[in-house]
Scaffold this motif. Structure first.
Motif, PDB file in Angstrom:
ATOM      1  N   THR A  98       0.837  -1.193   0.000  1.00 56.06           N
ATOM      2  CA  THR A  98       0.000   0.000   0.000  1.00 56.06           C
ATOM      3  C   THR A  98       0.878   1.250   0.000  1.00 56.06           C
ATOM      4  N   PRO A  99       0.617   2.194  -0.902  1.00 52.35           N
ATOM      5  CA  PRO A  99       1.386   3.442  -0.893  1.00 52.35           C
ATOM      6  C   PRO A  99       1.201   4.202   0.427  1.00 52.35           C
ATOM      7  N   GLN A 100       2.242   4.907   0.850  1.00 58.09           N
ATOM      8  CA  GLN A 100       2.247   5.625   2.132  1.00 58.09           C
ATOM      9  C   GLN A 100       0.991   6.485   2.321  1.00 58.09           C
ATOM     10  N   GLU A 101       0.608   7.206   1.292  1.00 53.69           N
ATOM     11  CA  GLU A 101      -0.533   8.130   1.424  1.00 53.69           C
ATOM     12  C   GLU A 101      -1.872   7.400   1.509  1.00 53.69           C
ATOM     13  N   GLN A 102      -1.887   6.095   1.265  1.00 49.10           N
ATOM     14  CA  GLN A 102      -3.125   5.328   1.359  1.00 49.10           C
ATOM     15  C   GLN A 102      -3.235   4.528   2.654  1.00 49.10           C
TER      16      GLN A 102
END
Length: 127
Positions: A98-102
Protein backbone atom coordinates in the motif's frame (compact mmCIF):
# COMPACT_ATOMS: atom_id res chain seq x y z
CA UNK A 1 7.87 -2.42 1.36
CA UNK A 2 7.84 -1.74 5.11
CA UNK A 3 5.18 0.67 6.38
CA UNK A 4 4.30 2.09 9.77
CA UNK A 5 0.65 2.29 10.72
CA UNK A 6 -0.16 4.62 13.60
CA UNK A 7 -3.07 4.68 15.94
CA UNK A 8 -4.09 6.27 19.21
CA UNK A 9 -6.98 6.20 21.61
CA UNK A 10 -7.78 7.38 25.10
CA UNK A 11 -9.46 5.92 28.14
CA UNK A 12 -11.59 7.72 30.69
CA UNK A 13 -10.15 5.80 33.63
CA UNK A 14 -6.99 3.80 34.35
CA UNK A 15 -8.82 0.47 34.58
CA UNK A 16 -7.65 -2.78 33.06
CA UNK A 17 -10.98 -3.60 31.43
CA UNK A 18 -11.24 -0.18 29.77
CA UNK A 19 -7.60 -0.16 28.61
CA UNK A 20 -7.96 -3.60 27.03
CA UNK A 21 -11.33 -2.81 25.46
CA UNK A 22 -10.15 0.44 23.85
CA UNK A 23 -6.84 -1.05 22.70
CA UNK A 24 -8.59 -4.07 21.19
CA UNK A 25 -11.05 -1.85 19.34
CA UNK A 26 -8.25 0.38 18.03
CA UNK A 27 -6.32 -2.62 16.71
CA UNK A 28 -9.46 -4.11 15.14
CA UNK A 29 -10.07 -0.85 13.28
CA UNK A 30 -6.43 -0.60 12.20
CA UNK A 31 -6.50 -4.19 10.88
CA UNK A 32 -9.82 -3.70 9.11
CA UNK A 33 -9.00 -0.37 7.48
CA UNK A 34 -5.56 -1.51 6.29
CA UNK A 35 -6.29 -5.19 5.57
CA UNK A 36 -3.43 -6.20 7.87
CA UNK A 37 -2.44 -9.85 7.92
CA UNK A 38 -0.60 -10.78 11.16
CA UNK A 39 1.94 -12.73 9.08
CA UNK A 40 3.01 -9.40 7.55
CA UNK A 41 3.50 -7.62 10.90
CA UNK A 42 7.14 -7.30 11.95
CA UNK A 43 6.46 -5.71 15.34
CA UNK A 44 4.08 -3.58 17.37
CA UNK A 45 5.13 -0.80 19.73
CA UNK A 46 2.54 0.52 22.17
CA UNK A 47 3.14 3.53 24.38
CA UNK A 48 1.05 4.90 27.22
CA UNK A 49 1.05 8.15 29.12
CA UNK A 50 2.19 8.19 32.77
CA UNK A 51 -1.41 8.10 34.03
CA UNK A 52 -1.96 4.57 32.66
CA UNK A 53 -0.47 1.83 34.81
CA UNK A 54 -3.13 -0.79 35.63
CA UNK A 55 -2.23 -3.17 32.77
CA UNK A 56 -0.17 -3.65 29.63
CA UNK A 57 -2.26 -2.71 26.57
CA UNK A 58 -0.35 -5.42 24.68
CA UNK A 59 -2.54 -7.96 26.48
CA UNK A 60 -5.35 -6.90 24.15
CA UNK A 61 -3.42 -8.20 21.13
CA UNK A 62 -3.13 -11.60 22.79
CA UNK A 63 -6.92 -11.87 22.48
CA UNK A 64 -6.38 -12.39 18.74
CA UNK A 65 -5.12 -16.00 18.37
CA UNK A 66 -3.59 -15.28 14.96
CA UNK A 67 -1.35 -12.60 16.57
CA UNK A 68 0.32 -15.13 18.91
CA UNK A 69 3.77 -14.79 17.34
CA UNK A 70 3.72 -11.05 16.62
CA UNK A 71 6.34 -9.28 18.79
CA UNK A 72 4.69 -6.60 20.93
CA UNK A 73 6.31 -4.17 23.34
CA UNK A 74 4.89 -1.52 25.67
CA UNK A 75 6.69 1.64 26.78
CA UNK A 76 6.05 5.00 28.43
CA UNK A 77 5.30 8.06 26.35
CA UNK A 78 7.43 11.17 26.91
CA UNK A 79 5.81 13.27 29.66
CA UNK A 80 5.36 16.54 27.77
CA UNK A 81 3.60 19.28 29.77
CA UNK A 82 -0.06 19.75 28.78
CA UNK A 83 -0.09 16.69 26.51
CA UNK A 84 -3.11 14.46 26.01
CA UNK A 85 -3.96 12.45 29.13
CA UNK A 86 -4.77 8.74 29.40
CA UNK A 87 -3.54 8.10 25.89
CA UNK A 88 -2.52 4.80 24.29
CA UNK A 89 -0.53 5.05 21.07
CA UNK A 90 0.41 2.25 18.69
CA UNK A 91 2.88 1.83 15.84
CA UNK A 92 2.49 -1.30 13.75
CA UNK A 93 5.42 -2.09 11.46
CA UNK A 94 4.04 -4.08 8.54
CA UNK A 95 5.10 -5.35 5.13
CA UNK A 96 2.65 -3.81 2.69
CA UNK A 97 2.42 -2.80 -0.94
CA UNK A 98 0.00 0.00 0.00
CA UNK A 99 1.39 3.44 -0.89
CA UNK A 100 2.25 5.63 2.13
CA UNK A 101 -0.53 8.13 1.42
CA UNK A 102 -3.13 5.33 1.36
CA UNK A 103 -2.31 3.97 4.82
CA UNK A 104 -5.27 4.53 7.16
CA UNK A 105 -4.05 5.68 10.57
CA UNK A 106 -6.61 5.24 13.35
CA UNK A 107 -7.34 7.93 15.95
CA UNK A 108 -10.20 7.34 18.37
CA UNK A 109 -11.86 9.05 21.34
CA UNK A 110 -9.94 12.14 22.52
CA UNK A 111 -6.94 11.11 20.43
CA UNK A 112 -8.66 12.53 17.33
CA UNK A 113 -7.08 15.86 18.30
CA UNK A 114 -3.56 14.45 17.80
CA UNK A 115 -3.77 14.22 14.00
CA UNK A 116 -7.06 15.61 12.69
CA UNK A 117 -5.45 15.74 9.23
CA UNK A 118 -5.27 11.93 9.19
CA UNK A 119 -8.78 11.10 10.38
CA UNK A 120 -10.35 8.40 8.29
CA UNK A 121 -14.10 8.06 8.78
CA UNK A 122 -16.90 9.10 11.05
CA UNK A 123 -16.48 5.74 12.85
CA UNK A 124 -12.83 6.55 13.53
CA UNK A 125 -13.85 9.93 14.92
CA UNK A 126 -15.92 8.56 17.83
CA UNK A 127 -15.39 10.77 20.85
Amino acid sequence: MVRGIRGATTVKEDREDEILKETEYMVQQLVKENEVNPEDVAQVLITVTDDISSTFPAKALRRFPEWKYVPVMCAREIAVPNSLEKCIRIMVTVNSQTPQEQINHIYLNNAVQLRPDLLLTDEAKKV
